[in-house]
Design an enzyme around this catalytic site. Structure first.
Site, PDB file in Angstrom:
ATOM      1  N   LYS A 106       2.572  -4.575   8.490  1.00  0.00           N
ATOM      2  CA  LYS A 106       2.658  -5.969   8.912  1.00  0.00           C
ATOM      3  C   LYS A 106       3.291  -6.026  10.303  1.00  0.00           C
ATOM      4  O   LYS A 106       4.426  -5.611  10.481  1.00  0.00           O
ATOM      5  CB  LYS A 106       3.494  -6.772   7.918  1.00  0.00           C
ATOM      6  CG  LYS A 106       2.875  -6.873   6.522  1.00  0.00           C
ATOM      7  CD  LYS A 106       3.801  -7.620   5.575  1.00  0.00           C
ATOM      8  CE  LYS A 106       3.241  -7.633   4.166  1.00  0.00           C
ATOM      9  NZ  LYS A 106       2.014  -8.446   4.043  1.00  0.00           N
ATOM     10  N   ARG A 121      -3.123  -6.698  -5.411  1.00  0.00           N
ATOM     11  CA  ARG A 121      -4.267  -6.723  -6.331  1.00  0.00           C
ATOM     12  C   ARG A 121      -4.508  -5.349  -6.955  1.00  0.00           C
ATOM     13  O   ARG A 121      -5.031  -5.257  -8.072  1.00  0.00           O
ATOM     14  CB  ARG A 121      -5.511  -7.226  -5.592  1.00  0.00           C
ATOM     15  CG  ARG A 121      -6.000  -6.330  -4.472  1.00  0.00           C
ATOM     16  CD  ARG A 121      -6.940  -7.050  -3.523  1.00  0.00           C
ATOM     17  NE  ARG A 121      -6.237  -8.044  -2.725  1.00  0.00           N
ATOM     18  CZ  ARG A 121      -6.827  -8.838  -1.833  1.00  0.00           C
ATOM     19  NH1 ARG A 121      -8.136  -8.759  -1.637  1.00  0.00           N
ATOM     20  NH2 ARG A 121      -6.131  -9.705  -1.145  1.00  0.00           N
TER      21      ARG A 121
END
Length: 578
Positions: free
Chosen positions: A359, A436
């Site tokens: 990030k 996920r």
């Protein structure tokens, strides 16, 4: 480095050759060897069993920080039928709408409650409300110290044009807590200026919301401050909404629910150097031990997860020195048969660096990525509340695949292929779409528990925040019945959910040329493709809902966790129990 290892090996052989008789004499000579002492002194930190371990200082004590043990405030709540002018205590808080403040031609209140109070105060209440321009708008409040009543102070708390929602009455409770804190009040009463038109059911839900708001408003997470203040509030009386055993049960329910919300908030607030996957598992085990009459805990380690072939989950965890812990709590009612089996699955990334797709840049919020376990906090907060409420007829499985998404030589790389526990293969085209991957194996595991309905919660996509903003969670489900159940529960809880479509045609963007699927699609419809990915790991016979709570998990204004999701989950479980 190589020279050190060779020197170490040579000396070990030398010492061992001169010590053939016993391990004791071998260890004695080993300790006395100068060259060995030198070798150990210059060997780098983390050199263990022949392997150079990365991040060996990453542990729960990094930075010498530990949370202070702070006892939660104990507030007694009671529903009473007492005349407002006769109640004795520190603050009498009156919830008023804009309509309640209407005055006649003589500048007297028309509302019966306010009229009665003002007559005992010689008109001062009406006078002060006018002078301070208090109109009853939501968020407005004024607290007056006036003689003439049993209470030392009277507070007017604005509810807006009308008040009929859980959120409005919870806000009233929070405002009461703030007023009590400012005045250092210990005995408080709350009354609505207009409660005559409320149904019996509405009175129960209103009292519940006020109590919950007061508890949450009183809570101040000071575990990581060098100094903390003890709240002064000791008792809260709810006036004008009835009394009796049914209302008392609802007040107790509100207290139990609030304790679960506070627990969830504190989990999210805890920094990643304290709340590791192992510590999260310990907290889950403590809940099970605390309510052992209805809760049990099973914590799976890496080897057990390997046996279950959880390659998707373990791929995410591979880079971290803090090992993953797969958490499974089970609630079974204390008596009676089980009619419904449910599962609550929460994303449990105690820190998300993004992995090799790290990030970066403005808005990446890497400094807030401790909240990436907000889904697991909601699930475990619900477990704590349900352990106290003990709803009958329902079995609940609370499941969290806890880990960190870090960067190291052992970490998952973009382009790697991992295999989930249902045998499906995933080409990882973005290591920052890791939640996920952990949920995939958690959902397969949940289905294997024989449940009929699953709700998963995750801080999954920035796309959902773009779509719905910071205070609304997106929900996805192929089951209209389950969607109706959960959305009804959210209306009762006061939390905001909005159903988004599971557009199957978008799955085309999730197909891989060499595996069953990739883990991210294009930029468009990112929250939808993420939900479609999760759908691949849910048994078609099981009703399933995904809640993307990336927006409402955190309050930028208050700079703290919100405890989002817990109220809705508990409400949903309780509804299923009946």
């Amino acid at each position: 480095m190589v020279a050190i290892v060779v020197s170490l090996a040579s000396n070990l052989i030398s010492v061992a050759a001169s010590s053939p008789c016993s391990s004791t004499s071998f260890l004695t000579k080993l300790r006395s060897s100068t060259s060995l002492k030198l070798s150990f002194a210059v060997a780098p930190l983390g050199y263990r069993r022949g392997k150079l371990m990365a991040h060996t200082i990453a542990r729960a004590t990094l930075g010498l920080t530990q949370p202070n043990a702070i006892e939660p405030p104990k507030i007694s709540f009671a529903a009473k039928e007492v005349d407002v002018t006769e109640w004795k205590g520190d603050i009498l808080a009156v919830g008023v709408t804009e309509k309640d403040l209407t005055k006649d031609e003589n500048s007297k209140f028309e509302n019966p409650i306010l009229k009665k109070l003002d007559s005992h105060l010689g008109g001062l209440l009406a006078e002060v409300s006018s002078e301070e321009d208090f109109t009853g708008k939501a968020g407005q409040s004024t607290v007056l110290r006036l003689p003439g009543l049993g209470s030392k102070r009277v507070g007017l708390i604005g509810l807006g044009q009308s008040a009929s929602t859980t959120a409005a009455f919870r806000g009233l409770g929070e405002a009461v807590a703030a007023a009590a804190k400012a005045a250092q009040a210990s005995e408080v009463a709350v009354v609505l200026a207009s409660s005559e038109g409320l149904s019996a059911e509405s009175k129960l839900s209103t009292a519940t919301a006020i109590v919950s708001g007061t508890v949450l408003g009183t809570h101040d997470d000071s575990r990581y401050r060098s100094e903390s203040k003890t709240p002064s509030i000791k008792s809260v009386d709810i006036l004008g909404l009835g009394s009796g055993s049914e209302l008392d049960k609802k007040l107790k329910y509100a207290e139990d629910l609030s304790s679960g919300i506070i627990f969830g908030k504190e989990l999210v607030n805890s920094p990643a150097n304290v709340l590791t996957p192992g510590v999260l598992a310990e907290e889950a085990s403590k809940i099970a031990a605390m309510y052992s009459d209805v809760l049990s805990a099973k914590i799976l380690d890496v080897e057990q997860c390997k046996e279950l072939k959880m390659g998707s989950y373990l791929g995410v965890a591979a880079a971290s020195a803090n090992p993953p812990h797969f958490i499974h709590l089970t609630y079974k009612p204390p008596s009676g048969s089980v009619k419904t089996k449910l599962a609550l699955v929460g994303k449990g990334l105690t820190f998300d660096s993004g992995g090799y797709n790290i990030k970066t840049g403005p808005g990446c919020s890497i400094e807030l990525m401790k909240f990436d376990m907000g889904g697991s906090a909601a699930v475990l907060g619900a477990a704590k509340a349900i352990g106290q409420i003990k709803p009958p007829g329902v079995e609940v499985h609370f499941i969290v695949a806890a880990c960190e998404n870090m960067i190291s030589g052992t970490g998952m790389r973009p382009g790697d292929i991992v295999t989930a526990s249902n045998g499906k293969t995933i080409e990882v085209n973005n290591t920052d779409a890791e939640g996920r991957l952990t949920l995939a194996d958690a959902l397969v595991y949940a289905c294997n528990q024989g449940v009929e309905k699953i709700v998963d919660l995750a801080t999954l996509t920035g796309a959902c925040v773009i779509a719905l903003g910071p205070s609304i969670a997106g929900v996805f489900s192929p089951s209209d019945d389950l969607a109706k159940e959960v959305l009804t529960a959210s209306e009762a809880s006061g939390e905001k959910l909005w159903r988004l479509p599971l557009e199957e045609s978008y799955w085309e963007s999730m197909k891989s040329g060499i595996a069953d699927m990739v883990n991210t699609g294009g930029r468009q419809g990112g929250a939808i493709t993420a939900a479609l990915f999760l759908k691949q790991f849910v048994d078609e016979k099981v009703q399933w809902m995904h809640i993307d709570m990336a927006g409402p998990v955190w309050s930028d204004k208050k700079r703290t966790a919100t405890g989002f999701g817990i109220s809705t989950l508990v409400e949903w479980v309780v509804k299923n129990s009946s």
